[in-house]
Design a protein around this motif. Structure first.
Motif, PDB file in Angstrom:
ATOM      1  N   ASN F  82      -4.189   4.710   5.935  1.00 27.81           N
ATOM      2  CA  ASN F  82      -5.497   4.818   6.573  1.00 27.81           C
ATOM      3  C   ASN F  82      -6.073   3.453   6.913  1.00 27.81           C
ATOM      4  N   ALA F  83      -5.938   2.530   5.992  1.00 24.03           N
ATOM      5  CA  ALA F  83      -6.456   1.189   6.242  1.00 24.03           C
ATOM      6  C   ALA F  83      -5.750   0.555   7.435  1.00 24.03           C
ATOM      7  N   LEU F  84      -4.456   0.757   7.513  1.00 25.72           N
ATOM      8  CA  LEU F  84      -3.683   0.153   8.609  1.00 25.72           C
ATOM      9  C   LEU F  84      -4.003   0.810   9.950  1.00 25.72           C
ATOM     10  N   LEU F  85      -4.517   2.019   9.897  1.00 29.80           N
ATOM     11  CA  LEU F  85      -4.891   2.720  11.132  1.00 29.80           C
ATOM     12  C   LEU F  85      -6.371   2.571  11.449  1.00 29.80           C
ATOM     13  N   HIS F 110       0.166   9.999  14.327  1.00 27.05           N
ATOM     14  CA  HIS F 110      -1.031   9.368  13.765  1.00 27.05           C
ATOM     15  C   HIS F 110      -2.205   9.456  14.741  1.00 27.05           C
ATOM     16  N   PHE F 111      -1.907   9.573  16.022  1.00 18.90           N
ATOM     17  CA  PHE F 111      -2.966   9.559  17.029  1.00 18.90           C
ATOM     18  C   PHE F 111      -3.304  10.964  17.543  1.00 18.90           C
ATOM     19  N   GLN F 116      -5.942   9.691  12.741  1.00 13.78           N
ATOM     20  CA  GLN F 116      -5.578   8.318  12.389  1.00 13.78           C
ATOM     21  C   GLN F 116      -5.512   8.183  10.867  1.00 13.78           C
ATOM     22  N   GLY F 117      -4.808   9.118  10.301  1.00 11.76           N
ATOM     23  CA  GLY F 117      -4.680   9.171   8.852  1.00 11.76           C
ATOM     24  C   GLY F 117      -3.234   9.381   8.444  1.00 11.76           C
ATOM     25  N   ALA F 118      -3.034   9.511   7.145  1.00 11.73           N
ATOM     26  CA  ALA F 118      -1.689   9.607   6.597  1.00 11.73           C
ATOM     27  C   ALA F 118      -1.071  10.978   6.869  1.00 11.73           C
ATOM     28  N   LEU F 119       0.197  10.958   7.196  1.00  8.19           N
ATOM     29  CA  LEU F 119       0.997  12.174   7.339  1.00  8.19           C
ATOM     30  C   LEU F 119       1.812  12.404   6.072  1.00  8.19           C
ATOM     31  N   VAL F 120       2.179  13.645   5.838  1.00  5.98           N
ATOM     32  CA  VAL F 120       3.071  13.937   4.710  1.00  5.98           C
ATOM     33  C   VAL F 120       4.497  13.867   5.260  1.00  5.98           C
TER      34      VAL F 120
END
Lengths: 296, 296, 296, 296, 296, 296
Positions: F82-85, F110-111, F116-120
């Protein structure tokens, strides 16, 4: 490159009648995550991708050579599945229900998709997948994986053994328990050389001796658990740098044998014309055979 | 069973620098639905599951023998991927960013999951799967599949060739286009014998001659397109019942060659200590090598 | 774009009682790699992606038009699955075990996930997947694929027929064997025009005549095997450039028929209130119906 | 059954040059979990499996009819992908690198596996899968799913719109935003009738009006958001029981239109002979065309 | 971060004998698309990825907190599977067939791959997958998804209940029907606050009251359907901003309870030494236990 | 059951600008086969399925407790993604191209799919799968697996570290290298107790000391590598039976710490209104916040 030898690693008995549910379960040992496709492909690709071959040649040789043996293990489990499916369809006209046994069988794909033959899949019909191959490039980690893989494979073999008393399944499993034991020991020894940790002492995992299973015991009594075959005419000679000393369980000397085990004949599998396997009437088969002979 | 020969089917040039995107694309020819894992496993399992071997032995021999050759094709494509990844990481301390090239590379798994080696996956990293194997048991249908598979594989090879001019990729593809052509022709001839339909006349599919590609042309000029190697010491002799007569395109006589092609050496792949491949410092590597020699 | 016609391609009999295992097996013909979803989607996407439509319009028309017919085949197999599941649950209160039959049925998802209806999956519950679609853009290769696909689909239909004597399954299969035969022949003829190779001579694959199956024979006797329906009001007229001449097996003239077959009614499927299908008590259903009528 | 109409639902502009990365991203709207394959197959199978058709016919008609429209949406997105890939390969000899653009493109399969055409896959090349179809048999739950699916699909469309300004992509998305809005509203109204809950009030989800997007606004200005087309000659007339009253956002009367929208022509896609698409040299193409005309 | 509490959410009865087919079916509620792994992971990742926490904290708190409860639901279903598999193997020597019951059981992996324990898979053994998680970042859409997910999960629970009368399965399902009802209501209320639409009025979906099931009724009679537990020592206090007012069905006041429900003990599962679970002979077990105590 | 604590295990720095390719690569550590979802789920399910808890309680406690810690590791990697996005989309009107950065980013999902968050999912977007969980029931084999899993996870962490110098990624990896080292050591010690083999001597695998990485070194200097936190208020006290004695590398005493590490605050992630995250205009957000406060 390989040369094929048209034999199985052992003599395999044909069952008297079809046993499709046992065939379905045995698939776990072929196409499951811990099946022989996994051992074959893990070691084969680890050998293809090996970096640092010069200094670490004995480890390369070991992995490559065990990979070669695993080809024959896939072949042996596939033969077992075929044997268990031999005669699985009824000798009826196609307009009747010759494949009715498939309606209640565990795996319908043995009846619809294959010609009553082995699938590249596990006991629940999940196909074998390329990401079952682990190959990090870090040799200790790859060997640790291989050691773990052999132990997991051993547990699965024992449990499939415990599910069916079909003699063809048990003969195959008995043999592979012993050969898998050789591989687990070989990887353990390789780890010992690299790390100094006495990994062989962990064996067997699970803690049930091969000698508990009559079909395995006979192969151990013949010393199979101490032999590492060298599946090559010219190569992989440095496996002797690792497969040496004595067996961790019985203390007898380990031995590298040049070439393959004597093996047994390929199975003679029945045709199943009612399901178009191989798809020719007897008269056509004969005619084709004649044509092939004549035409040269 | 198999015997492994520690050589590649041809001599493969090492590229001057790493080309990770080409490596990623070449994976299609290894682990894609029409890649060499598919040809290897289709023919291998078709041979394992063959019913009616007695009357149809030449067909069994053909499929089993081509399956044996495909092992070397998987090996060759894997070697190409490894060559293209050679030197892919920077010679930096692990606390720097030696694997930064992987951040922008097509396939991160070449950098994280493997040791800069071949994956059992396609160009989009989808793992090869066991259900890519088609084996219906109906011989005509299985041969039709194989013919189609070879044609599809040929199209993919041409398209990957058209994507990269990297010499190692093109050398491999040039050779495999010719060998794939032999297999497509062989299956076409088998179908002709069984059905009377002149299938060879369809070739080549796609309609671009191998001679258009310099790296393939040279192998055709050496007659490779007319040779079927017999990858066995003792078996599969009946392939001569099918691989006979003349080549459908050039009219020259077809030939069965006993044994493998002469081949070339395995690649000498660089270590990548910054990424723990194979995971030993130079001094450790030397020490292990010494220990292995001494301990026998 | 499409227009839907709310009819099945044939009249389908309702079985007297549920047959969940037959329903599970019939799924192979719907969502398997060689099922009707595959024929529908292969031809549909091949038509969407067709390049070179001007010069090759008859081939575009053929593929697009057969794709249209396949929609009705998916519908027909889905109706069969529904018919086989009709009445599969017991008429019991939800606090009892109305779905107990599902506990032993091949496919639990028919009972939990769907409302006792068709899944987009095969006989082992593997979902149909988009990568079953082959569309290389090379027309000969795509047609060769389609020819192979039809032959594989035919084998699977025959084998499912051989697994169950349920009349609804056999009626559907009988019809689809004949229609699939038309498609295989049409693709063979297209290949003949493009390559000059007499592909139709290979048929039928497998070598079991449709006439061996009573439910297929009646459709052949009605001439269905010689008719190519044009599933469009205005388009795809150039299929007559390919579907012309005589039938390769019986020598009778081929015929293009404008519009769909007459077809039969959609099935009237029972509600299963015990499993909340469609989820309304009879009084609620009536009330909703009244409300819908009134509210306009 | 269906009848195909060889037109797209709208007139689609051809881009001036290829845009393979946009093509890759647009795939999400075709084969993603919330893509048009999902809407098509969800509604189509829900209609195939519908139980309780008599009392609930308007709901059956609605789902079946929207399913029919979705076919054209899949077609439209596929056309967009094809347009974005038009001219993606260089006009070079196969021995050069005509497919070099594919080496850096997001999706290599557009270049290797398809003929620069649409895949049945999402923007990361994951194939569409049959288990994306939800069909519980409980009508309220199925409609709630459909409502959610349309909202999710809308969000994905907006985000793809926000990723690329390519006119062909935006034209398609603009139109589908409006049509998707009709479907979301229709399912909301159906839920209102069944449950009494004012679901339409939730719309739009996400809370960005279509009118914010010029390419959508023009279709709204033409009243497209109030029209439900009846994609059938004779059937699904009871959609008027649900699609009635006024539009929840603009208060204008809703309208059922018999038949399809006027639509626009199929795209004329370029051949790519360098990649064997469709695989014939110009002279061969002409010759085949002549042959087809003459042979009738 | 979490703290674990070594208890189940309720007291679970142990069945008198193994019921492997019920265990297989119950897996749907654990690893199916609508199983507890899905609810756990959807809410957990939605909380991890939440943007706009400041203004929307009560919604964040709600999702995060329900996610915490779901962990215990996965645990409870896993315990049920374990209970149903307790004693599934025969007390026989490994050389006999102690796992014969697995040969006919629905799911062979319970016998081969796990130690007669829960799989992270559904009732057809498809593994749970990360793309079952929906998290668009649009809060209304995510809540709509969660509402739909809870309703779908409820339907599956009811149908599994209807498949088996095994008391351990029904106790678990009874409890989870009530707790799932709380979650559906909570998400409905959150949607009401955000959109003004009276979503709670739709419940229950499907339209079968929990009170129809004795095992659920008792939990409702204890008021469980009105309580939202706060699974945290310090956090998530703002759930009271949403879980407030009265229950939409019975009109009684809703209540936030600090901390977990009292719960019941973890199950005491039998060893299965015949299948190497946990792999020690009784004497070894005792010895290890002694060693652990002594060594501190 | 669990109690959640709304903190991260460490204080994580926010990057100055978005780094979507780093985010994509970091996913390997979350949803890859050797990512934190795998460690979490392996140990959690092994604890759920543990048989023989009485005699082997310390091993149960160890696995269950490490499983609890892994939850926080998943959370930490998700926070990093999340931070990186954060700030990955441009602040533009939706009708412009605010998501254009996604067109060239490694992972389009991610987009499009997440906010713009983490995927599993892993670094190639393959979803995490339930069959990554290994749980044989044989304790030695399960521990051997866990030891191998930790070593593989460590290699992947190092390689991702080597791919990106982004401080947030490196802070997270530095911490997890140390914590993963604790787990590897703990499983090694457990294996030593059970088998007598000195497994800890193998560590570290790969043979690169944590102290080589500044971000890991600081945690080791703080003694983190010797602490095993007890993530429970009342349970898992018997981990002291295994986590005792001295650290195999530095010889300092090992320590069990009751409760969690102090941790750091959850990240404050930016909204991205241009992409409907979380989907409210600032004025709406404020209004909702007010409504929530008032309505109690």
């Amino acid at each position: 490159m390989i040369l094929r030898i048209d034999k199985l690693q052992i003599e395999l008995p044909m069952p008297k009648e079809a046993d499709p549910d046992a065939a379905a379960v045995v698939q776990e040992l072929l196409g499951g995550r811990f099946g022989e496709m996994s051992t074959l492909m893990n070691y084969t690709f680890q050998s293809f991708n090996f970096r640092g071959k010069k200094e670490l040649k004995p480890f390369y040789d070991l992995i490559a050579n065990i990979g070669a043996e695993e080809y024959g293990h896939v072949e042996l489990v596939a033969a077992t599945v075929n044997a268990l499916l031999n005669g699985a369809s009824r000798k009826e006209d196609p307009s009747q229900t010759p494949l009715a046994p498939g309606l209640k069988a565990r795996n319908t794909h043995h009846f619809i998709v294959t010609g009553q033959g082995a699938l590249v899949a596990n006991s629940m019909n999940t196909p074998w997948q390329g990401d079952y191959v682990f190959n990090s490039g870090d040799l200790v980690l790859d060997l640790l994986h291989n050691f773990f893989l052999e132990c997991g494979a051993r547990l699965h073999k024992i449990r499939v053994y415990e599910m069916t008393s079909n003699p063809v399944a048990r003969e195959m499993i008995g043999y592979l328990l012993v050969r898998g034991g050789v591989h687990a020991t070989a990887y353990a020894k390789a780890l010992e050389i690299l790390t100094g940790v006495n990994v062989t002492k962990m064996l067997p995992i699970p803690k049930i001796e091969n000698s508990r299973f009559p079909e395995a015991r006979k192969y151990e009594e013949a010393g199979q658990h101490r032999k590492l075959y060298r599946f090559s005419l010219e190569d992989y000679r440095d496996i002797v740098r690792i497969w040496k000393g004595t067996h961790p369980q019985d203390g007898q000397p380990l031995e590298v044998v040049d070439g393959t085990p004597p093996g047994g004949p390929q199975l003679d599998l029945d045709e199943a014309p009612e399901a178009s396997i191989p798809g020719f009437a007897p008269e056509e088969l004969h005619e084709i055979a004649q044509r092939l002979l004549k035409e040269l």
